[in-house]
Design a protein around this motif. Structure first.
Motif, PDB file in Angstrom:
ATOM      1  N   ASN A 107       0.846  -1.109   0.018  1.00 33.45           N
ATOM      2  CA  ASN A 107      -0.006   0.003   0.007  1.00 33.45           C
ATOM      3  C   ASN A 107       0.899   1.097  -0.011  1.00 33.45           C
ATOM      4  O   ASN A 107       1.554   1.675   0.986  1.00 33.45           O
ATOM      5  CB  ASN A 107      -1.047   0.180   1.127  1.00 33.45           C
ATOM      6  N   SER A 108       0.699   1.773  -1.066  1.00 32.73           N
ATOM      7  CA  SER A 108       1.755   3.195  -1.220  1.00 32.73           C
ATOM      8  C   SER A 108       1.618   4.086  -0.178  1.00 32.73           C
ATOM      9  O   SER A 108       2.458   4.752   0.317  1.00 32.73           O
ATOM     10  CB  SER A 108       1.635   3.605  -2.754  1.00 32.73           C
ATOM     11  N   LYS A 109       0.192   4.205   0.402  1.00 29.97           N
ATOM     12  CA  LYS A 109       0.141   5.172   1.551  1.00 29.97           C
ATOM     13  C   LYS A 109       0.642   4.741   2.777  1.00 29.97           C
ATOM     14  O   LYS A 109       1.256   5.683   3.681  1.00 29.97           O
ATOM     15  CB  LYS A 109      -1.307   5.366   1.839  1.00 29.97           C
ATOM     16  N   VAL A 110       0.793   3.583   3.111  1.00 32.39           N
ATOM     17  CA  VAL A 110       1.465   3.056   4.018  1.00 32.39           C
ATOM     18  C   VAL A 110       3.094   3.141   4.021  1.00 32.39           C
ATOM     19  O   VAL A 110       3.716   3.637   4.868  1.00 32.39           O
ATOM     20  CB  VAL A 110       1.170   1.449   4.213  1.00 32.39           C
ATOM     21  N   ASP A 111       3.504   2.672   2.810  1.00 26.10           N
ATOM     22  CA  ASP A 111       5.013   3.094   2.464  1.00 26.10           C
ATOM     23  C   ASP A 111       5.083   4.454   2.776  1.00 26.10           C
ATOM     24  O   ASP A 111       6.448   4.462   3.682  1.00 26.10           O
ATOM     25  CB  ASP A 111       5.182   2.501   1.061  1.00 26.10           C
ATOM     26  N   GLU A 112       4.682   5.280   2.377  1.00 26.44           N
ATOM     27  CA  GLU A 112       4.750   6.655   2.504  1.00 26.44           C
ATOM     28  C   GLU A 112       5.059   7.159   4.053  1.00 26.44           C
ATOM     29  O   GLU A 112       5.701   7.934   4.442  1.00 26.44           O
ATOM     30  CB  GLU A 112       3.965   7.618   1.746  1.00 26.44           C
ATOM     31  N   ALA A 113       3.750   6.911   4.797  1.00 28.33           N
ATOM     32  CA  ALA A 113       3.729   7.138   6.008  1.00 28.33           C
ATOM     33  C   ALA A 113       4.943   6.621   6.779  1.00 28.33           C
ATOM     34  O   ALA A 113       5.499   7.550   7.929  1.00 28.33           O
ATOM     35  CB  ALA A 113       2.298   6.853   6.576  1.00 28.33           C
ATOM     36  N   LEU A 114       5.199   5.433   6.741  1.00 25.57           N
ATOM     37  CA  LEU A 114       6.317   4.687   7.479  1.00 25.57           C
ATOM     38  C   LEU A 114       7.575   5.336   7.402  1.00 25.57           C
ATOM     39  O   LEU A 114       8.405   5.649   8.161  1.00 25.57           O
ATOM     40  CB  LEU A 114       6.252   3.345   7.363  1.00 25.57           C
ATOM     41  N   LYS A 115       7.913   5.743   5.874  1.00 29.75           N
ATOM     42  CA  LYS A 115       9.116   6.524   5.452  1.00 29.75           C
ATOM     43  C   LYS A 115       9.051   7.840   6.372  1.00 29.75           C
ATOM     44  O   LYS A 115      10.170   8.123   6.789  1.00 29.75           O
ATOM     45  CB  LYS A 115       9.020   6.499   3.926  1.00 29.75           C
ATOM     46  N   LYS A 116       8.268   8.556   6.229  1.00 31.13           N
ATOM     47  CA  LYS A 116       7.930   9.789   6.831  1.00 31.13           C
ATOM     48  C   LYS A 116       8.110   9.767   8.120  1.00 31.13           C
ATOM     49  O   LYS A 116       9.069  10.534   8.872  1.00 31.13           O
ATOM     50  CB  LYS A 116       6.847  10.514   6.420  1.00 31.13           C
ATOM     51  N   GLY A 117       7.682   8.805   8.928  1.00 26.52           N
ATOM     52  CA  GLY A 117       7.588   8.676  10.356  1.00 26.52           C
ATOM     53  C   GLY A 117       9.155   8.466  10.862  1.00 26.52           C
ATOM     54  O   GLY A 117       9.576   8.684  11.796  1.00 26.52           O
ATOM     55  N   GLY A 118       9.691   7.543   9.933  1.00 31.95           N
ATOM     56  CA  GLY A 118      11.201   7.124  10.284  1.00 31.95           C
ATOM     57  C   GLY A 118      12.140   8.307   9.960  1.00 31.95           C
ATOM     58  O   GLY A 118      13.243   8.131  10.394  1.00 31.95           O
ATOM     59  N   SER A 119      11.627   9.423   9.228  1.00 29.91           N
ATOM     60  CA  SER A 119      12.796  10.554   9.023  1.00 29.91           C
ATOM     61  C   SER A 119      12.896  11.624   9.763  1.00 29.91           C
ATOM     62  O   SER A 119      13.578  12.693   9.548  1.00 29.91           O
ATOM     63  CB  SER A 119      12.240  10.750   7.587  1.00 29.91           C
ATOM     64  N   LEU A 120      11.867  11.706  10.546  1.00 35.98           N
ATOM     65  CA  LEU A 120      11.531  12.721  11.611  1.00 35.98           C
ATOM     66  C   LEU A 120      12.047  12.466  13.055  1.00 35.98           C
ATOM     67  O   LEU A 120      12.666  11.361  13.225  1.00 35.98           O
ATOM     68  CB  LEU A 120      10.316  13.147  11.741  1.00 35.98           C
ATOM     69  N   VAL A 121      12.572  13.391  13.765  1.00 37.52           N
ATOM     70  CA  VAL A 121      13.316  13.343  15.084  1.00 37.52           C
ATOM     71  C   VAL A 121      12.427  13.220  16.417  1.00 37.52           C
ATOM     72  O   VAL A 121      12.388  12.198  17.005  1.00 37.52           O
ATOM     73  CB  VAL A 121      14.185  14.496  15.121  1.00 37.52           C
ATOM     74  N   LYS A 122      11.273  14.252  16.339  1.00 45.33           N
ATOM     75  CA  LYS A 122      10.617  14.177  17.287  1.00 45.33           C
ATOM     76  C   LYS A 122       9.457  13.168  17.582  1.00 45.33           C
ATOM     77  O   LYS A 122       8.652  13.323  16.570  1.00 45.33           O
ATOM     78  CB  LYS A 122      10.130  15.764  17.816  1.00 45.33           C
TER      79      LYS A 122
END
Length: 534
Positions: free
Chosen positions: A457-472
């Protein structure tokens, strides 16, 4: 990343930053064999702790390859930069503190000073750099989780800097977990780390030193008198090898073991609790039992059938009968222990037989002469509790007209058919799903290493990628919650029960890793604070 063996999958079943505390004392009220209450104010020095384990370590290189038998031993011989406690918190270890840059692309670790290896040589930042450079270059067990690391530098002997290609907020969790123990550069440099003699005679910086290993019998450690941290109370630890869990349980009852140390049969839980000679540690882990579907090449490509099976499952029944009541019903897409990132709005529904049948019929199925709409095979390990879960599940799904065939398999056969072959309808698994919400990615990303479902699911892929790219945490949480929403909607898996570990030990053992005051500063099998009140 190398695939974990069944042993590790089950064992690993079998926000977050605090400082290490000093050596504490306990003021426990307990009963001895004649039920006389005694109060102990101060720990006692000395004694030998005997702990059960089910097999021999194949190597004492803790970073080279997965070895579930080594893990409890490694925690006492070696140190990590940081470590996960039994409270699922990350605390300092060899690194007394650390800081993450504002953009998340640098993590600086400040090391404890005057640390020595067991052979007397000084420890320094060079050992840390060597360890992780070697894990990466030699494809160590953790290598697949270090892909964000661009370079490791050592500004001085007590400082290490991880420079990342991109921010990777899950990296700290991996550095605190397993296969990231610091190994001595002066022993391993310019050698084959897979066959170095130290792999059978390990040298660490930890609270205990390796003494001997008698194959099939025991592994013995002794107190490190020069330990740089809180010094252990025990003189020795003996890991007694007992391949059969029932034999180990009997040895505990006979007081041949101080700590059971092995995964006990669930049927023994009530006996442990009622035995006045024992204490029982209970620990909630970020692990869970779950069912998963082949949504790419099986009948469960149809989401309506996945939804129906989810609605037909009676999780309370499974926990009561198959898990002997040792569990907690799961209804979220992620372990609830990471509360800051948990989505409690979008959850898996409760059992609804009528609605499940409606979904099956709307998918075009009609009952046969046996009253079944369709058949599906569940492939499971032929070990407890998977066999029992499958049996209860078969009965549950009969109520919605699904005929479940149970195929019990040895690990090797399951690997070939399910893990590698992806030739299955649905199956069962369990395992550690931490030490960070980023653990969703290898399971649910399209290219995830343990995405056995063929889920995409591309939406899951994008959300997990974004969640892993942030700090706080507050920035990361919405993305992980979004991913969980889609996972619940798509039903690639159905969580069954959160995992609760049962750890029985003799009543005279104090400072057990699950005990109050200790649980928040030790690793899972770390016996630094254990002492014997006898």
């Amino acid at each position: 990343m190398k695939r974990l063996s069944l042993l590790l999958v089950i064992c690993l079943i079998l926000g977050i930053f605090t400082g290490c505390g000093g050596t504490g004392t306990e003021n426990d009220v307990k009963k001895d064999e004649d039920q006389t209450e005694t109060v102990t104010d101060a720990p006692k020095e000395g004694g030998t702790l005997v702990v059960g384990m089910t097999g021999d370590p194949s190597t004492y290189n803790p970073d080279y390859q997965a070895d579930g038998y080594l893990q409890p031993i490694a925690e006492n011989i070696f140190n990590r930069l940081i470590k996960v406690t039994n409270n699922q918190e990350i605390v300092p270890d060899l690194a007394k503190s650390y800081k993450v840059s504002e953009d998340g692309k640098e993590i600086t670790f400040y090391l404890n000073e005057d640390v020595k290896w067991h052979d007397g040589e000084p420890f320094s930042s060079a050992d840390v750099k060597f360890t992780f450079d070697t894990i990466i270059s030699q494809d160590g067990q953790l290598a697949g989780s270090l892909t964000s690391v661009n370079e490791i530098t050592t500004p001085d002997d007590n400082t290490v800097v991880f420079k990342l290609k991109d921010n990777d907020s899950s990296l700290l969790g991996y550095l605190a977990w397993d296969a990231c123990y610091i190994i001595p550069k002066h022993i391993y440099e310019n050698t084959d780390w897979s066959s170095n003699p130290a792999n059978q005679n390990p040298i660490g910086t930890g609270p205990f030193k390796f003494v001997s290993h008698e194959k099939g019998v025991s592994v013995t450690l002794e107190k490190n008198e020069d330990y740089w941290g809180d010094k252990p109370y025990l003189d020795k630890i003996v890991f007694s090898i007992m391949p059969d869990a029932n034999t180990a349980v009997q040895a505990l009852y006979n007081k041949e073991l101080d700590i059971l140390g092995v995964e006990p049969p669930l049927s023994e839980a009530q006996n442990f609790e009622s035995d006045t000679n024992l204490k029982v540690g209970r620990q909630y882990w970020p692990s869970r039992y779950y069912m998963f579907f082949n949504i790419k090449d099986s009948i469960f490509k149809d989401i309506k059938l996945r939804q129906a099976v989810s609605l037909g499952m009676d999780k309370d029944d499974i926990i009561k009968k198959a898990l002997k009541g040792i569990g907690e019903k799961s209804n979220t897409a992620m372990t609830p222990l990471y509360e800051w990132a948990l989505n409690t709005t979008d959850v898996f529904p409760e059992r609804d037989v009528e609605k499940a049948i409606q979904l099956i019929e709307s998918a075009g199925y009609t009952k046969n002469s046996d009253g079944m709409y369709f058949s599906a095979t569940i492939d499971v390990f032929n070990v407890e509790p998977f066999t029992d879960i499958a049996t209860i599940l078969k009965d549950n799904l009969k109520d919605i007209g699904v005929d479940v065939k149970i195929n019990m398999m040895e690990e090797a056969a399951w690997d070939e058919k399910v893990w590698y072959g992806r030739n299955y309808d649905f199956s069962l698994l369990a395992g550690y799903q931490g030490p960070d919400p980023g653990a969703l990615a290898p399971r649910f990303s399209t290219d995830g290493l343990i995405n056995l479902m063929g889920y995409s699911n591309s939406k899951v892929d994008e959300a997990l990628k974004k969640g892993g790219s942030l700090v706080k945490q507050e920035e990361r949480a919405p993305y992980y919650q979004e991913a969980q929403k889609y996972i619940v909607e798509d039903v690639p898996i159905v969580p069954i029960s959160e995992y609760i570990s049962i750890a029985p030990y003799q009543s005279y053992v104090e400072g057990h890793p699950t005990s109050e005051g200790i649980i928040d500063k030790t690793g899972f099998h770390e016996y630094t604070y254990v002492w014997l009140n006898k």
